[in-house]
Design a protein around this motif. Structure first.
Motif, PDB file in Angstrom:
ATOM      1  N   MET A 167      39.388  18.944 -15.973  1.00 27.38           N
ATOM      2  CA  MET A 167      39.798  17.568 -16.309  1.00 27.38           C
ATOM      3  C   MET A 167      39.767  17.352 -17.811  1.00 27.38           C
ATOM      4  O   MET A 167      40.645  16.733 -18.394  1.00 27.38           O
ATOM      5  CB  MET A 167      38.851  16.592 -15.605  1.00 27.38           C
ATOM      6  CG  MET A 167      39.380  15.188 -15.486  1.00 27.38           C
ATOM      7  SD  MET A 167      38.215  14.127 -14.588  1.00 27.38           S
ATOM      8  CE  MET A 167      38.515  14.614 -12.899  1.00 27.38           C
ATOM      9  N   THR A 173      43.632  18.861 -14.787  1.00 25.37           N
ATOM     10  CA  THR A 173      43.665  18.002 -13.604  1.00 25.37           C
ATOM     11  C   THR A 173      43.715  16.563 -14.088  1.00 25.37           C
ATOM     12  O   THR A 173      43.422  16.279 -15.251  1.00 25.37           O
ATOM     13  CB  THR A 173      42.396  18.199 -12.734  1.00 25.37           C
ATOM     14  OG1 THR A 173      41.245  18.051 -13.579  1.00 25.37           O
ATOM     15  CG2 THR A 173      42.367  19.583 -12.104  1.00 25.37           C
ATOM     16  N   TYR A 225      42.980  12.968 -15.159  1.00 22.34           N
ATOM     17  CA  TYR A 225      41.763  12.386 -15.711  1.00 22.34           C
ATOM     18  C   TYR A 225      41.357  11.155 -14.899  1.00 22.34           C
ATOM     19  O   TYR A 225      42.141  10.224 -14.757  1.00 22.34           O
ATOM     20  CB  TYR A 225      41.964  12.007 -17.177  1.00 22.34           C
ATOM     21  CG  TYR A 225      40.680  11.554 -17.818  1.00 22.34           C
ATOM     22  CD1 TYR A 225      39.802  12.473 -18.349  1.00 22.34           C
ATOM     23  CD2 TYR A 225      40.336  10.204 -17.846  1.00 22.34           C
ATOM     24  CE1 TYR A 225      38.602  12.071 -18.899  1.00 22.34           C
ATOM     25  CE2 TYR A 225      39.133   9.794 -18.393  1.00 22.34           C
ATOM     26  CZ  TYR A 225      38.270  10.731 -18.920  1.00 22.34           C
ATOM     27  OH  TYR A 225      37.069  10.333 -19.454  1.00 22.34           O
TER      28      TYR A 225
END
Lengths: 302, 205
Positions: B49, B54, B56
């Motif tokens: 993240m 990926t 957030y």
């Protein structure tokens, strides 16, 4: 005199002459006079290269509260205990009295200003392709280090490893140039990574098995080492094993910045030192280059 | 019937024993290993993240930061009573020789995890592109360990300051981190993990 006795005397003479010869055998070579002095080194670039090359990590002992580069934590090996020396500008205990040519010979060839070979715990074989520019930059950076008038302890080696002339034989047998050259068929990232991984950053120093003489085994390049100084070990960093453990270019580059592994663990021990005192300071571009090369390295000897 | 019960009991206890034998840990050692595992899980979620790989999610960041907070500071040090060293623990004896540094790192983890929690809404410095050089540089400069690249006469002197900054918990407050992009605050957390593991955790065999 019995024949066997004569043979021993004969061998003894050869041995004595051999050792005298080894002691006198000059190693290393002087750089072209004046070439290095002409270059004005960049402190910033040199400090960066010193980070990348592990100078600061190995020659500092922060745990003992010693000033940076004034001497590192001991390395306990099968050949004795080695103390990375004081590299500050102190004229007596550091390299304050050195010339840039002395420095070049030490870094690129592993030979002291007095002409003695250094033990291969010093990773000079990885630095032998450093350019004059690299050396001048490093030297400029080292000259900014305040002098610390405190010697690093003497190495603790026992016979025969305390005989430095023996290292000349070691050099003759095992010393080879690092494979840091560029491959025009590969990307710039990959080539930069190759230069860093096989050169300055000397990943193979720990991640490759060594033979009984302490030289790296070419066939085991990057396959890990279970017998590091202090009873430590380093895992394989060959592409196949790394892929199996969930590594890729992106998370490998990130781990060299932060220490985080794909499993959410954070490196400890020597690799944490490598990151915290070395790779954490490198640019994103260089970390990506290192990871690009490691995930797709060209292994020799297979 | 009785026989079956006996078999079942034996099976259950052998599974239990297998689990026990697998890690070989029990008591406080097992408890702190589990705590480390939970923090590792939180880090594993956050890492992609923070690199923009990926999506957030501030809530996920806050919750992961809370997980770490729950295991930091006095809670962390309470899991390392004197005499809880030796196999199968990976804790090095130097923890108890240099308890002050260990305590300072545990406290620094608390401060920085709090900072990460507060920074959760700030998002990433460069969304979708991972942490750029600029973000990295400012992050490190804040931590007093970026001098090596920034030059001048400070050229070679950055390292110890960085480490001392971490181990004494100086240089950074939760409020400072609260102003930073979440990925920079995250990196501040990882520095504490790394500094502590470097000094106090045994290397894997």
């Amino acid at each position: 005199m019995p024949r066997i006795g004569r043979i021993f005397i004969f061998l003894g003479c050869i041995g004595a002459v051999g050792i005298l010869g080894l002691k006198a055998w000059p190693i290393g070579s002087a750089p072209r006079p004046g070439a290095l002095e002409e270059i004005e080194g960049s402190v910033d670039r040199g400090a960066y290269l010193a980070r990348a090359s592990g100078c600061i990590a190995c020659h500092s002992n922060f745990d003992e509260g010693r000033a940076p580069l004034s001497g590192g934590a001991p390395l306990e090996t099968d050949f004795g205990v080695f103390y990375p020396p004081n590299l500050t500008t102190d004229p007596e205990h550091g390299l304050g009295n050195w010339t840039v040519s002395d420095f070049a010979r030490a870094v690129r060839q592993g030979v002291s200003p007095e002409g003695d070979p250094y033990y291969p715990t010093f990773t000079y074989p990885f630095y032998s392709e450093f350019t004059d520019r690299d050396i001048a930059d490093l030297w400029a950076a080292f000259l900014t280090v305040p002098p610390i008038s405190e010697p690093a302890p003497e190495h603790e080696t026992t016979f025969p490893f305390d005989q430095r002339w023996g290292l000349k034989l070691w050099r003759a047998v095992f010393l080879s140039e690092p494979d840091t050259g560029s491959d025009p068929a590969r990307s710039d990232d990959w080539n930069r990574g190759r230069w860093l991984v096989r050169g300055a950053a000397h990943c193979g120093a720990c991640h490759t098995d060594r033979n009984l003489a302490g030289a790296r085994v070419a066939k085991r390049e990057f396959a890990g080492n279970e017998n590091l100084p202090g009873g430590k070990s380093a895992p394989s960093i060959r592409p196949a094993e790394l892929l199996d453990s969930g590594w890729d270019v992106s998370n490998l580059a990130y781990s060299l910045r932060t220490g985080i592994t794909p499993e959410g663990d954070v490196f400890g021990g020597s690799m944490a030192e490598v990151v915290n005192f070395g790779t954490a300071f490198l640019s994103d571009a260089d970390l990506t280059a290192i990871a690009t090369y490691i995930m797709d390295s060209d292994l020799s000897g297979d | 019937m009785q026989f079956k019960t006996w078999i079942a009991a034996a099976a259950i206890s052998s599974i239990g024993f297998a689990a026990f034998a697998h890690s070989g840990a029990s008591g406080v050692v097992k408890k702190r290993m589990d705590a480390m595992g939970e923090m590792g899980k939180a880090m594993k979620t956050l890492t992609p993240m923070m690199q923009g790989q990926t999506d957030y999610e501030p809530d996920v960041v806050r919750s992961a930061a809370e997980t770490i907070l729950g295991h930091a500071g006095a809670e962390m040090t309470s899991q390392f009573p004197e005499g809880s060293n030796g196999k199968p623990s990976e804790a090095l004896d130097v923890i108890w020789k240099d308890w002050m540094t260990f305590e300072a790192l545990a406290d620094a983890l608390q401060v920085r995890a709090e900072g990460l929690k507060l920074a959760a809404d700030n998002g990433l410095a460069q969304p979708g592109a991972g942490l750029g050089v600029e973000g990295t540089m400012s992050g490190q400069a804040m931590m007093g360990s970026g001098h090596a690249m920034m030059g001048g006469s400070q050229g070679m002197m950055g390292g110890s300051q960085g480490m001392m900054g971490v181990s004494t918990g100086q240089m950074m407050s939760a409020e400072m981190l609260a102003e930073m992009p979440a990925n920079a605050a995250f990196m501040a957390v990882t520095q504490v993990c790394s500094a502590c593991h470097q000094k106090f955790r045994a290397e894997e065999d």
